[in-house]
Design an enzyme around this catalytic site. Structure first.
Site, PDB file in Angstrom:
ATOM      1  N   SER A   9      33.540  50.201  32.339  1.00 33.10           N
ATOM      2  CA  SER A   9      33.036  48.976  32.942  1.00 33.10           C
ATOM      3  C   SER A   9      31.769  49.249  33.737  1.00 33.10           C
ATOM      4  CB  SER A   9      34.088  48.366  33.866  1.00 33.10           C
ATOM      5  OG  SER A   9      33.485  47.341  34.635  1.00 33.10           O
ATOM      6  N   HIS A  34      32.061  47.661  28.648  1.00 26.77           N
ATOM      7  CA  HIS A  34      32.705  46.492  29.245  1.00 26.77           C
ATOM      8  C   HIS A  34      31.750  45.891  30.276  1.00 26.77           C
ATOM      9  CE1 HIS A  34      36.174  43.987  30.257  1.00 26.77           C
ATOM     10  NE2 HIS A  34      35.845  44.139  31.533  1.00 26.77           N
ATOM     11  N   ASP A  36      31.144  42.810  32.973  1.00 24.50           N
ATOM     12  CA  ASP A  36      31.854  41.816  33.785  1.00 24.50           C
ATOM     13  C   ASP A  36      30.894  40.785  34.364  1.00 24.50           C
ATOM     14  OD1 ASP A  36      34.673  42.766  33.878  1.00 24.50           O
ATOM     15  OD2 ASP A  36      33.719  44.584  34.654  1.00 24.50           O
ATOM     16  N   MET A  38      30.608  37.515  36.740  1.00 20.41           N
ATOM     17  CA  MET A  38      31.326  36.786  37.806  1.00 20.41           C
ATOM     18  C   MET A  38      30.401  35.752  38.429  1.00 20.41           C
ATOM     19  SD  MET A  38      32.995  40.026  39.725  1.00 20.41           S
ATOM     20  CE  MET A  38      33.863  41.317  38.843  1.00 20.41           C
ATOM     21  N   HIS A  67      33.281  40.165  29.508  1.00 14.96           N
ATOM     22  CA  HIS A  67      34.425  39.547  30.178  1.00 14.96           C
ATOM     23  C   HIS A  67      33.891  38.492  31.139  1.00 14.96           C
ATOM     24  CE1 HIS A  67      37.860  40.383  33.351  1.00 14.96           C
ATOM     25  NE2 HIS A  67      37.901  39.157  32.881  1.00 14.96           N
ATOM     26  N   MET A  69      34.198  35.876  33.909  1.00 16.79           N
ATOM     27  CA  MET A  69      35.015  35.386  35.027  1.00 16.79           C
ATOM     28  C   MET A  69      34.243  34.249  35.668  1.00 16.79           C
ATOM     29  SD  MET A  69      36.209  39.108  36.380  1.00 16.79           S
ATOM     30  CE  MET A  69      34.970  39.935  35.389  1.00 16.79           C
ATOM     31  N   MET A 138      44.771  41.336  32.746  1.00 13.12           N
ATOM     32  CA  MET A 138      44.262  41.855  34.018  1.00 13.12           C
ATOM     33  C   MET A 138      45.385  42.634  34.697  1.00 13.12           C
ATOM     34  SD  MET A 138      41.099  41.012  34.242  1.00 13.12           S
ATOM     35  CE  MET A 138      40.952  41.907  35.792  1.00 13.12           C
ATOM     36  N   GLY A 143      37.705  40.265  40.032  1.00 12.95           N
ATOM     37  CA  GLY A 143      36.670  40.038  41.040  1.00 12.95           C
ATOM     38  C   GLY A 143      36.017  41.306  41.578  1.00 12.95           C
ATOM     39  N   PHE A 144      36.763  42.398  41.545  1.00 12.11           N
ATOM     40  CA  PHE A 144      36.231  43.632  42.132  1.00 12.11           C
ATOM     41  C   PHE A 144      36.687  44.860  41.359  1.00 12.11           C
ATOM     42  CE2 PHE A 144      36.909  40.395  45.331  1.00 12.11           C
ATOM     43  CZ  PHE A 144      35.668  40.322  45.952  1.00 12.11           C
ATOM     44  N   GLY A 146      37.647  49.025  41.408  1.00 13.44           N
ATOM     45  CA  GLY A 146      38.267  49.962  42.339  1.00 13.44           C
ATOM     46  C   GLY A 146      39.533  49.487  43.030  1.00 13.44           C
ATOM     47  N   ASP A 176      42.664  45.875  31.928  1.00 15.02           N
ATOM     48  CA  ASP A 176      41.494  45.908  32.799  1.00 15.02           C
ATOM     49  C   ASP A 176      41.898  45.900  34.276  1.00 15.02           C
ATOM     50  OD1 ASP A 176      38.983  45.691  33.873  1.00 15.02           O
ATOM     51  OD2 ASP A 176      38.566  43.688  33.096  1.00 15.02           O
ATOM     52  N   GLY A 177      41.589  46.997  34.950  1.00 15.93           N
ATOM     53  CA  GLY A 177      41.816  47.068  36.393  1.00 15.93           C
ATOM     54  C   GLY A 177      42.716  48.213  36.810  1.00 15.93           C
ATOM     55  N   GLY A 198      36.412  51.427  35.200  1.00 16.10           N
ATOM     56  CA  GLY A 198      35.176  51.361  35.967  1.00 16.10           C
ATOM     57  C   GLY A 198      35.099  52.503  36.946  1.00 16.10           C
TER      58      GLY A 198
HETATM   59  C1  DX5 Z   1      37.504  43.324  37.693  1.00 15.46           C
HETATM   60  C2  DX5 Z   1      36.800  43.632  36.416  1.00 15.46           C
HETATM   61  C3  DX5 Z   1      36.999  45.006  35.909  1.00 15.46           C
HETATM   62  C4  DX5 Z   1      36.550  46.089  36.835  1.00 15.46           C
HETATM   63  C5  DX5 Z   1      37.530  47.206  36.652  1.00 15.46           C
HETATM   64  O1  DX5 Z   1      37.506  41.967  37.909  1.00 15.46           O
HETATM   65  O2  DX5 Z   1      37.214  42.760  35.392  1.00 15.46           O
HETATM   66  O3  DX5 Z   1      36.453  45.185  34.616  1.00 15.46           O
HETATM   67  O4  DX5 Z   1      35.261  46.574  36.599  1.00 15.46           O
HETATM   68  O5  DX5 Z   1      37.257  48.154  37.573  1.00 15.46           O
HETATM   69  P1  DX5 Z   1      38.217  49.385  37.871  1.00 15.46           P
HETATM   70  O6  DX5 Z   1      38.440  50.105  36.581  1.00 15.46           O
HETATM   71  O7  DX5 Z   1      37.456  50.151  38.877  1.00 15.46           O
HETATM   72  O8  DX5 Z   1      39.516  48.806  38.420  1.00 15.46           O
HETATM   73 ZN    ZN Z   2      36.569  43.212  33.298  1.00 21.27          ZN
END
Ligand code: DX5
Ligand code: ZN
Length: 218
Positions: A9, A34, A36, A38, A67, A69, A138, A143-144, A146, A176-177, A198
């Site tokens: 990501s 990937h 993202d 938002m 992706h 959002m 998910m 949204g974030f 880490g 994802d996540g 990510g």
């Molecule tokens: C969160 C994103 C993810 C995010 C994953 O809303 O959709 O794709 O980048 O990050 P990690 O792998 O750090 O949880």
């Molecule tokens: Zn994502």
């Protein structure tokens, strides 16, 4: 499916040196990028939009897994296709007409994905599963990057995998996540086909090797 796919990501990449990180992913064993998007409304965060994706696609040698959002994503399907998206996924919670959305994405020449938030019931997909190319579960609240992995995900993957088989769908399951080197093998064993990572990749001292480790996990 014989081997799982890895989708780093870019949300966790170094935005001031994006070219360098894209090159690393190009040269790695990763399968997809990937990406993202938002909007600060569907999720509390804002990431980046079309101009950045267009720039990414100029350098990326692997498919862009975008992706969304964002609210009312159907406003921008064509624009995302034009800036290089190969796989386009929308949240089921953001689209009232999911069947139409999947058809529109496919008719624009992209693979169509549907995303489920951690609380959204798997059985909502019963009557659409044969029309989607990918289901993204998910494993954190979107949204974030880490965030901490939600353990309930394993059970959700198993239920989704059962549904896919029972309906003879060819949909891939993407997670994802919070994916890391500890939970990756359990996710694959549960039925995941694509792992997004990510923080695990870009927060490591050797991202290329981390991708390799994720790819070779059994
Ligand atoms: C969160 C994103 C993810 C995010 C994953 O809303 O959709 O794709 O980048 O990050 P990690 O792998 O750090 O949880
Ligand atoms: Zn994502």
């Amino acid at each position: 499916m014989s081997q799982h796919l890895i989708a780093p990501s870019l949300l966790s990449a170094d935005f001031a040196n994006l070219g360098k990180d894209i090159e690393m992913v190009n040269n790695s064993e990763a399968d997809w990028f990937h990406v993202d998007v938002m909007d600060g409304e569907f999720v509390p965060n804002i990431s980046f939009g079309m101009p950045v994706i267009k720039a990414i696609s100029k350098h990326a040698c692997k498919p862009l897994d975008v992706h969304l959002m964002i609210v009312k994503p159907e406003r921008y399907f064509e624009a995302f296709r034009d800036c290089g998206a190969n796989i386009l996924s929308v949240h089921i919670e953001a689209v009232p007409h999911l069947h139409r959305a999947m058809q529109q994405i496919k008719s624009l020449g992209m693979k169509a994905g549907v995303v489920l938030n951690p609380h959204t019931q798997i059985n909502l997909l019963e009557d659409i599963i044969t029309d989607v190319d990918l289901v993204l579960l998910m494993s954190v609240n979107p949204g974030f990057g880490g965030q901490k992995f939600i353990e309930q995900t394993y059970d959700r993957i198993m239920r989704l995998s059962k549904l896919i088989k029972s309906k003879k769908s060819s949909a891939l399951i993407e997670i994802d996540g919070g994916v890391d080197l500890n939970n990756a093998s359990l996710l694959i064993a549960a039925g995941a086909n694509v792992l997004v990572a990510g923080n695990t990749v870009f927060g490591s001292t050797d991202p290329m090797n981390t991708i390799k480790l994720l790819k070779h996990i059994k």
